[in-house]
Design a protein around this motif. Sequence first.
Motif, PDB file in Angstrom:
ATOM      1  N   ILE A  89      31.872  32.931 -12.940  1.00 32.44           N
ATOM      2  CA  ILE A  89      32.673  31.755 -12.594  1.00 32.44           C
ATOM      3  C   ILE A  89      31.933  30.467 -12.970  1.00 32.44           C
ATOM      4  O   ILE A  89      30.758  30.299 -12.672  1.00 32.44           O
ATOM      5  N   VAL A  90      32.677  29.588 -13.656  1.00 33.86           N
ATOM      6  CA  VAL A  90      32.079  28.334 -14.119  1.00 33.86           C
ATOM      7  C   VAL A  90      32.664  27.162 -13.312  1.00 33.86           C
ATOM      8  O   VAL A  90      33.875  27.082 -13.124  1.00 33.86           O
ATOM      9  N   ILE A  91      31.782  26.289 -12.826  1.00 34.21           N
ATOM     10  CA  ILE A  91      32.247  25.122 -12.069  1.00 34.21           C
ATOM     11  C   ILE A  91      31.714  23.849 -12.715  1.00 34.21           C
ATOM     12  O   ILE A  91      30.677  23.860 -13.364  1.00 34.21           O
ATOM     13  N   GLU A  92      32.466  22.773 -12.514  1.00 38.94           N
ATOM     14  CA  GLU A  92      31.995  21.496 -13.059  1.00 38.94           C
ATOM     15  C   GLU A  92      31.228  20.755 -11.963  1.00 38.94           C
ATOM     16  O   GLU A  92      31.701  20.651 -10.836  1.00 38.94           O
ATOM     17  N   VAL A  93      30.045  20.282 -12.326  1.00 39.90           N
ATOM     18  CA  VAL A  93      29.158  19.665 -11.346  1.00 39.90           C
ATOM     19  C   VAL A  93      28.683  18.320 -11.877  1.00 39.90           C
ATOM     20  O   VAL A  93      28.391  18.182 -13.061  1.00 39.90           O
ATOM     21  N   ILE A  94      28.646  17.357 -10.990  1.00 40.30           N
ATOM     22  CA  ILE A  94      28.077  16.065 -11.368  1.00 40.30           C
ATOM     23  C   ILE A  94      26.913  15.770 -10.426  1.00 40.30           C
ATOM     24  O   ILE A  94      26.943  16.184  -9.273  1.00 40.30           O
ATOM     25  N   GLY A  95      25.892  15.102 -10.936  1.00 36.57           N
ATOM     26  CA  GLY A  95      24.759  14.783 -10.067  1.00 36.57           C
ATOM     27  C   GLY A  95      24.366  13.338 -10.246  1.00 36.57           C
ATOM     28  O   GLY A  95      25.027  12.599 -10.986  1.00 36.57           O
ATOM     29  N   ASP A  96      23.303  12.941  -9.586  1.00 37.51           N
ATOM     30  CA  ASP A  96      22.845  11.570  -9.742  1.00 37.51           C
ATOM     31  C   ASP A  96      21.958  11.427 -10.969  1.00 37.51           C
ATOM     32  O   ASP A  96      22.014  10.440 -11.681  1.00 37.51           O
ATOM     33  N   GLU A  97      21.097  12.403 -11.154  1.00 44.08           N
ATOM     34  CA  GLU A  97      20.239  12.382 -12.340  1.00 44.08           C
ATOM     35  C   GLU A  97      19.615  13.757 -12.536  1.00 44.08           C
ATOM     36  O   GLU A  97      19.755  14.630 -11.685  1.00 44.08           O
ATOM     37  N   ILE A  98      18.909  13.898 -13.658  1.00 41.45           N
ATOM     38  CA  ILE A  98      18.213  15.155 -13.907  1.00 41.45           C
ATOM     39  C   ILE A  98      16.730  14.914 -13.659  1.00 41.45           C
ATOM     40  O   ILE A  98      16.172  13.923 -14.144  1.00 41.45           O
ATOM     41  N   THR A  99      16.135  15.807 -12.880  1.00 45.77           N
ATOM     42  CA  THR A  99      14.725  15.597 -12.521  1.00 45.77           C
ATOM     43  C   THR A  99      13.919  16.859 -12.792  1.00 45.77           C
ATOM     44  O   THR A  99      14.485  17.941 -12.949  1.00 45.77           O
ATOM     45  N   LEU A 100      12.599  16.693 -12.812  1.00 46.33           N
ATOM     46  CA  LEU A 100      11.714  17.863 -12.928  1.00 46.33           C
ATOM     47  C   LEU A 100      11.713  18.576 -11.585  1.00 46.33           C
ATOM     48  O   LEU A 100      11.803  17.935 -10.540  1.00 46.33           O
ATOM     49  N   SER A 101      11.627  19.905 -11.624  1.00 49.46           N
ATOM     50  CA  SER A 101      11.631  20.647 -10.368  1.00 49.46           C
ATOM     51  C   SER A 101      10.846  21.944 -10.516  1.00 49.46           C
ATOM     52  O   SER A 101      11.031  22.669 -11.494  1.00 49.46           O
ATOM     53  N   PRO A 102       9.995  22.257  -9.554  1.00 47.11           N
ATOM     54  CA  PRO A 102       9.221  23.497  -9.662  1.00 47.11           C
ATOM     55  C   PRO A 102      10.018  24.743  -9.257  1.00 47.11           C
ATOM     56  O   PRO A 102       9.556  25.848  -9.460  1.00 47.11           O
ATOM     57  N   VAL A 103      11.203  24.559  -8.672  1.00 48.51           N
ATOM     58  CA  VAL A 103      11.919  25.747  -8.181  1.00 48.51           C
ATOM     59  C   VAL A 103      13.060  26.199  -9.082  1.00 48.51           C
ATOM     60  O   VAL A 103      13.658  27.234  -8.856  1.00 48.51           O
TER      61      VAL A 103
END
Length: 585
Positions: A520-534
């Motif tokens: 299943i594909v969903i459309e997602v919006i965020g505030d920004e793209i960040t680095l993440s260790p997880v």
Amino acid sequence: MLYSKLAQAYSRLEATTKRLEMLEIAAELLRETPPEEMERVIYLTQGKIHPNWMGLPELGMAEKMAIEAVARATNVGKEEVQGLLKQLGDLGLVAERLIQEGRVKKLSQKPLTVREVYETLDRIARESGKGSSERKIMGLVSLLVNASPLEARYLVRTVEGRLRLGLGDMTILDALAEAFTGSRENRGVLERAYNLTSDLGYVARVLAEEGLEAVKRVKIVVGKPVRMMLAQRLSTAKEIVEKLNGRCSAEYKLDGERFQIHKKGSEVQIYSRRLENITYMYPDVREMALTHIKAEEAIVEGEGVAVDPETNELRPFQLLMQRRRKYRIEEMVKKIPVTVFLFDCLYADGEDLTLEPYPVRRKKLHEIIEVGPRFQITKSLVSSDPREIERFFDEAISEGCEGLVVKSTAEDSIYRAGARSWLWVKLKRSYQSKMVEPVDLVVVGAFYGRGKRAGTYGALLAAAYDHENDTFKTVCKVGSGFTDEDLAKMPSMFEEYRLPHKPPRVEALIDPDVWFNPAIVIEVIGDEITLSPVHTCAFNLLREGSGLAIRFPRFTGRWRSDKSPEDATTVKEIVDMYKAQLRTI
Ligand code: ATP
């Protein structure tokens, strides 16, 4: 070839959590498959009997009927079968257990062959009309009485349309390359033939029968969908003009559904972006194709958009999605009329145009289309001036479009089947320093909800697609943006994709409460793209020990049922978005 070979491979595939192992098992199975069985083995392994686009009846026997068949084959009461089903949670396992217990009185010990299984399943799928339920049940019984316990497990799952071994098309192509050419490096050649015909079984048979050179000669055919060319994205007109060396044609980007229309005499087929045969959903478009395409034979592409029947104004994508239905089609044709805006021509009267530059294809499109009010050609502007393109963009937005697709007009601007290429670049509302443009992500897991969300999911684990190695890599946990209605339907909607372990093609560092096969594909919006260790998206690529994540992700309300998991936003695109974001800060 005996079906037991398939059952054994399936059981190994089901047990593995590693993609490489999955690939080896698949390659071993394909190596042992005689060429004449190749198509059957490929489709069966994908849990189907034909490529989806053929639009032929599919497997998916109702559970009630499958229970009846298991009960009859094993001489056990239906209640007992239902009881076991409650306990084991899977009718395949129930059939396996009952056969193991010796409940089938075997008349003969005739081993099942792949051909027999395939033909019986095909017959079961095609049965319709009076008495068809009984014939379907007896079809399955006839297989089960000759099946080993393991075979019964997979026969029942296949017939119910729930085999789900998780082998993606690209993994099968890798396995084929490995099995027949000894190296996965040849996947590219196979992929090209697959992109032109969308027929994995056909490509596999050509490879097994005639070798790699024959695969190189595969051509497009009217009636077989061509995998669609896709666009890259940039955030300003200036960047796009630079990228395309000033040789570009900007076009309105309409917000609807992509159509690939194949016409051959009086026959018309319409394929979706996922290459489903959607002709029956759009009888109005079929009619228009017959009257407005002047060529005897053609393949053209365009976007179908919902329009207001009174004002002819463009309507949003969500409204068009209501046309995606099996019943009451005529009623919807009237309620939500569609206008088609064509933008490409891949084939016309014997001429394969996919290797021609875009202006040649566009000229051909004008030659073979008789434009009408509901069958048009996209508005375009040939320009190398970013300011002019920006004005055209504003005009497109004000007319209800999503933005522009700017296309290269250079000599090498061919139709790159199945590729997200830099020959087409989309310009949507810019994402400036913040992430304003949404992404399409695949749901691979979920976390149980608490409090108000008890009984459903609190958040979904979402992933981007990594085309390089055909895997899914996580980028965020999304819990906001869901309506009460979305939340209520989620458990049942995801149920059929649940897996007891991490799907082999998913790479994750987070351990959700439940895993799902990517579907299943969903459309997602965020505030920004960040680095993440997880998160595993682009892990170690930009920084050691970090991947990329979407910060403050929200569901936009769009379930992208028009996209397959492999159509989701790619890891590479997320990396590009991250880099673009850095540039504008
Ligand atoms: P999106 O979610 O932005 O529509 P996508 O992943 O579905 O993106 P892309 O290839 O990235 O597809 O963007 C191009 C899409 O835009 C096409 O698949 C097509 O459906 C649509 N489209 C609308 N107008 C045009 C046009 N003039 N030329 C090409 N594609 C167009």
